[in-house]
Write an enzyme that holds these catalytic residues in place. Structure first.
Site, PDB file in Angstrom:
ATOM      1  CE  LYS A 126      -4.480   0.918   0.306  1.00  8.64           C
ATOM      2  NZ  LYS A 126      -5.622   0.043  -0.028  1.00  8.64           N
ATOM      3  CG  ASP A 166      -7.433   3.236  -0.518  1.00  4.14           C
ATOM      4  OD1 ASP A 166      -7.860   2.078  -0.446  1.00  4.14           O
ATOM      5  OD2 ASP A 166      -7.550   4.039   0.448  1.00  4.14           O
ATOM      6  CG  ASN A 241     -14.489   3.536  -6.872  1.00  9.05           C
ATOM      7  OD1 ASN A 241     -14.129   2.469  -6.385  1.00  9.05           O
ATOM      8  ND2 ASN A 241     -14.879   3.652  -8.132  1.00  9.05           N
TER       9      ASN A 241
HETATM   10  P1  NDP Z   1     -13.078   7.793  -2.344  1.00  9.01           P
HETATM   11  O1  NDP Z   1     -12.020   8.793  -2.142  1.00  9.01           O
HETATM   12  O2  NDP Z   1     -13.643   7.596  -3.700  1.00  9.01           O
HETATM   13  O3  NDP Z   1     -14.300   8.062  -1.349  1.00  9.01           O
HETATM   14  C1  NDP Z   1     -14.112   8.098   0.011  1.00  9.01           C
HETATM   15  C2  NDP Z   1     -15.415   8.443   0.691  1.00  9.01           C
HETATM   16  O4  NDP Z   1     -15.261   8.283   2.094  1.00  9.01           O
HETATM   17  C3  NDP Z   1     -15.843   9.884   0.480  1.00  9.01           C
HETATM   18  O5  NDP Z   1     -17.238   9.970   0.524  1.00  9.01           O
HETATM   19  C4  NDP Z   1     -15.208  10.589   1.670  1.00  9.01           C
HETATM   20  O6  NDP Z   1     -15.851  11.801   2.020  1.00  9.01           O
HETATM   21  C5  NDP Z   1     -15.368   9.554   2.745  1.00  9.01           C
HETATM   22  N1  NDP Z   1     -14.276   9.691   3.715  1.00  9.01           N
HETATM   23  C6  NDP Z   1     -12.962   9.529   3.469  1.00  9.01           C
HETATM   24  N2  NDP Z   1     -12.227   9.749   4.564  1.00  9.01           N
HETATM   25  C7  NDP Z   1     -13.108  10.077   5.519  1.00  9.01           C
HETATM   26  C8  NDP Z   1     -12.970  10.420   6.879  1.00  9.01           C
HETATM   27  N3  NDP Z   1     -11.764  10.482   7.467  1.00  9.01           N
HETATM   28  N4  NDP Z   1     -14.108  10.667   7.578  1.00  9.01           N
HETATM   29  C9  NDP Z   1     -15.327  10.599   6.975  1.00  9.01           C
HETATM   30  N5  NDP Z   1     -15.510  10.275   5.687  1.00  9.01           N
HETATM   31  C10 NDP Z   1     -14.422  10.021   4.980  1.00  9.01           C
HETATM   32  O7  NDP Z   1     -12.468   6.413  -1.793  1.00  9.01           O
HETATM   33  P2  NDP Z   1     -12.948   4.911  -2.067  1.00  9.01           P
HETATM   34  O8  NDP Z   1     -14.419   4.860  -2.242  1.00  9.01           O
HETATM   35  O9  NDP Z   1     -12.080   4.350  -3.114  1.00  9.01           O
HETATM   36  O10 NDP Z   1     -12.549   4.196  -0.700  1.00  9.01           O
HETATM   37  C11 NDP Z   1     -13.452   4.061   0.383  1.00  9.01           C
HETATM   38  C12 NDP Z   1     -12.986   2.957   1.313  1.00  9.01           C
HETATM   39  O11 NDP Z   1     -12.931   1.714   0.588  1.00  9.01           O
HETATM   40  C13 NDP Z   1     -11.590   3.130   1.910  1.00  9.01           C
HETATM   41  O12 NDP Z   1     -11.578   2.542   3.197  1.00  9.01           O
HETATM   42  C14 NDP Z   1     -10.694   2.296   0.989  1.00  9.01           C
HETATM   43  O13 NDP Z   1      -9.524   1.888   1.617  1.00  9.01           O
HETATM   44  C15 NDP Z   1     -11.634   1.122   0.722  1.00  9.01           C
HETATM   45  N6  NDP Z   1     -11.376   0.330  -0.453  1.00  9.01           N
HETATM   46  C16 NDP Z   1     -11.282   0.917  -1.689  1.00  9.01           C
HETATM   47  C17 NDP Z   1     -11.094   0.130  -2.804  1.00  9.01           C
HETATM   48  C18 NDP Z   1     -11.096   0.703  -4.167  1.00  9.01           C
HETATM   49  O14 NDP Z   1     -11.019  -0.073  -5.128  1.00  9.01           O
HETATM   50  N7  NDP Z   1     -11.195   2.008  -4.344  1.00  9.01           N
HETATM   51  C19 NDP Z   1     -10.894  -1.319  -2.692  1.00  9.01           C
HETATM   52  C20 NDP Z   1     -11.085  -1.850  -1.360  1.00  9.01           C
HETATM   53  C21 NDP Z   1     -11.290  -1.033  -0.293  1.00  9.01           C
HETATM   54  P3  NDP Z   1     -15.153  13.198   1.604  1.00  9.01           P
HETATM   55  O15 NDP Z   1     -15.225  13.240   0.097  1.00  9.01           O
HETATM   56  O16 NDP Z   1     -15.969  14.232   2.271  1.00  9.01           O
HETATM   57  O17 NDP Z   1     -13.750  13.126   2.091  1.00  9.01           O
HETATM   58  O1  2IT Z   2      -7.928  -1.608  -0.478  1.00 18.91           O
HETATM   59  C1  2IT Z   2      -7.889  -2.088  -1.630  1.00 18.91           C
HETATM   60  O2  2IT Z   2      -8.027  -3.294  -1.832  1.00 18.91           O
HETATM   61  C2  2IT Z   2      -7.683  -1.163  -2.744  1.00 18.91           C
HETATM   62  N1  2IT Z   2      -7.596   0.036  -2.523  1.00 18.91           N
HETATM   63  C3  2IT Z   2      -7.549  -1.698  -4.136  1.00 18.91           C
HETATM   64  C4  2IT Z   2      -6.156  -2.224  -4.374  1.00 18.91           C
HETATM   65  C5  2IT Z   2      -5.854  -2.596  -5.794  1.00 18.91           C
HETATM   66  O3  2IT Z   2      -4.675  -2.916  -6.016  1.00 18.91           O
HETATM   67  O4  2IT Z   2      -6.725  -2.614  -6.649  1.00 18.91           O
END
Ligand code: NDP
Ligand code: 2IT
Length: 444
Positions: A126, A166, A241
């Site tokens: 990561k 992420d 996302n």
């Molecule tokens: P994005 O940046 O697209 O969205 C994040 C969302 O979470 C936003 O709505 C944001 O609000 C909110 N958020 C982020 N940080 C905080 C915080 N500290 N307090 C409150 N709200 C918060 O990220 P993703 O959707 O990609 O990721 C979301 C979660 O999923 C994370 O935990 C990530 O590690 C996990 N994840 C992501 C994957 C991926 O493929 N993208 C894969 C597996 C897990 P705001 O815009 O107001 O900050």
């Molecule tokens: O937390 C996760 O699994 C991700 N942010 C996606 C990692 C990836 O390599 O697609």
């Protein structure tokens, strides 16, 4: 806890004493491994746990970039290669002001077990930065990404370490990062980074994969109780996302999502959130959720309120770590919520997870439930290596099979210890065993 587990945890605490979320992630895994340690004495004899809790490599670097006014800023960049027993380091990059080495280490640690569960050949890693993309122009984000990649490119490669997105890193950032890698190395090495736009080497359904996967996992859990998502009332935290595509799949499967959130507050909409409005606000305009009621012409914005007090059958935490605490779990249980599927990484605190298990709430831990994203990243690497491009349906079919197989593995491994419904136990043990076996065979 068994003496060996205690000993390992003490060493980890001593070495990483200022990193509470990393310690939380390690404790969460070690707390479930006692039956494995008892059944497999070689785990202790070969010090496999000590190896698994210490990153293979950790990189911290300075990222200097200039804003649109020409003012120079300094951020910190990170990349941790935690474990390569099952393949090149694989895991996303997070750009968020809260990022520090402890957060990246927790995420990289989780990634080891998650990637193992996918059944693909990918190790755990990561990275990220404390850079905040919010409010920055495209040109500023581009200059930041270029500076970040100027250091990172020395350390990554399609057989070495493969980043992705992420929090705060989506297709825009991945494009700039890949473009700069290409310039620096003079190689169009598609498989060096995943989450690319479709059309420049990205996979169909990668954008959708994490959210869809978390819903597919929920569908499998419900099927064990002979139930479906049809007609279920759901809440989803976040509106990024993962949240957006969880909502989309829930809608497709006949559920109604009545609340979602961002870091400023939440939206409640009794008849179902209008996903087109959320996509417009978040994917196109990069605006705040507070604008939802005026754009959608319906719904209520609740400043500083989470979604967990809204009554629901199923809850999908899809924002960030430790966003669902004990009191939130109490609300959900009081309102008869029957399922939690973690789209985010470690969104539920240990106290919340304990409450869910005590009350028989189906609990799908992130390692298993959100593995769809990295799984499709693995499929993107596969397509890039074969110069192929699969259809949406083809990738989605693979994704559904992978989520189903992770679900089966969780139940089988937990079932060996007479707790087939304990997905936390099953995910940790199944994830651990595959990595441990590979590490043992590699001899290092
Ligand atoms: P994005 O940046 O697209 O969205 C994040 C969302 O979470 C936003 O709505 C944001 O609000 C909110 N958020 C982020 N940080 C905080 C915080 N500290 N307090 C409150 N709200 C918060 O990220 P993703 O959707 O990609 O990721 C979301 C979660 O999923 C994370 O935990 C990530 O590690 C996990 N994840 C992501 C994957 C991926 O493929 N993208 C894969 C597996 C897990 P705001 O815009 O107001 O900050
Ligand atoms: O937390 C996760 O699994 C991700 N942010 C996606 C990692 C990836 O390599 O697609």
């Amino acid at each position: 806890m068994n003496a060996y587990l205690n000993r390992v945890l003490e060493v980890v605490k001593k070495r990483n004493h200022s990193e509470p979320v990393f310690l939380q992630a390690v404790s969460e895994v070690l707390n479930t491994l006692e039956p494995v340690i008892n059944a497999h004495p070689d785990v202790e004899e070969l010090n496999l746990l000590e190896r698994m809790c210490e990153p293979e490599r950790q990189l911290i670097f300075r990222v200097v970039w200039a804003d649109d006014q020409g003012k120079v800023h300094v951020n910190r960049g990170f990349r941790i290669g935690f474990n390569s027993s099952l393949g090149p380091y694989k895991g996303g990059l997070r750009f968020h002001p809260s990022v520090n080495i402890g957060i990246i280490k927790f995420l990289a640690f989780e990634q080891i077990f998650k990637n193992s569960l996918t059944g693909l050949l990918i190790g755990g890693g990561k990275g990220g930065s404390d850079f905040d993309p919010k409010g920055k122009s495209d040109a500023e984000v581009m200059r930041f990404c270029q500076s970040f990649m100027t250091e990172l490119h020395h350390h990554i490669g399609d057989r070495t370490d493969v980043p992705a997105g992420d929090i705060g890193v989506g297709a825009r950032e991945i494009g700039y990062l890949f473009g700069h890698y290409k310039r620096l190395t003079q190689r169009f090495e598609s498989g060096v980074i995943t989450g690319k736009d479709v059309g420049m080497g990205g996979s169909m359904a990668r954008k959708e994969a994490t959210g869809y996967g978390a819903v597919y996992f929920a569908r499998e859990m419900l099927a064990e109780r002979e139930e479906t998502l049809g007609g279920k009332r759901c809440v989803v935290s976040g509106s990024g996302n993962v949240a957006i595509y969880a909502i989309q799949k829930l809608n497709q499967l006949g559920a109604t999502v009545v609340a979602c959130s961002d870091s400023g507050g939440s939206v409640f909409d009794e008849n179902g959130i209008d996903l087109d409005v959320i996509k417009w606000l978040k994917e196109i305009e990069r605006k705040r959720l507070s604008e939802y009621p005026s754009v959608a012409g319906k719904g209520e914005y609740r400043p500083d309120q989470k979604v967990w007090d809204v009554s629901c059958d199923c809850a999908f935490p899809c924002a960030t770590q430790n966003e669902l605490e004990k009191e939130d779990a109490e609300f959900l249980i009081k309102n008869d919520c029957q399922l939690i599927s973690e789209g985010a990484n470690m969104p539920c605190t240990p106290e919340a997870v304990e409450l869910f298990k005590e009350h028989g709430v189906l609990f799908g831990p992130g390692k298993a439930a959100n593995a769809g994203g990295v799984a499709v990243s693995g499929l993107e690497m596969q397509q890039n290596a074969g110069l192929e491009s699969w259809s949406f349906e083809e990738v989605d079919k693979h994704l559904q099979l992978i989520m189903k197989s992770i679900h089966t593995k969780c139940r089988e491994f937990a079932g060996c210890y007479d707790q087939p419904d304990n997905y936390q136990l099953g995910a940790n043990i199944a994830g651990f065993m595959r990595v441990a076996e590979a590490t043992k065979r590699h001899g290092h």
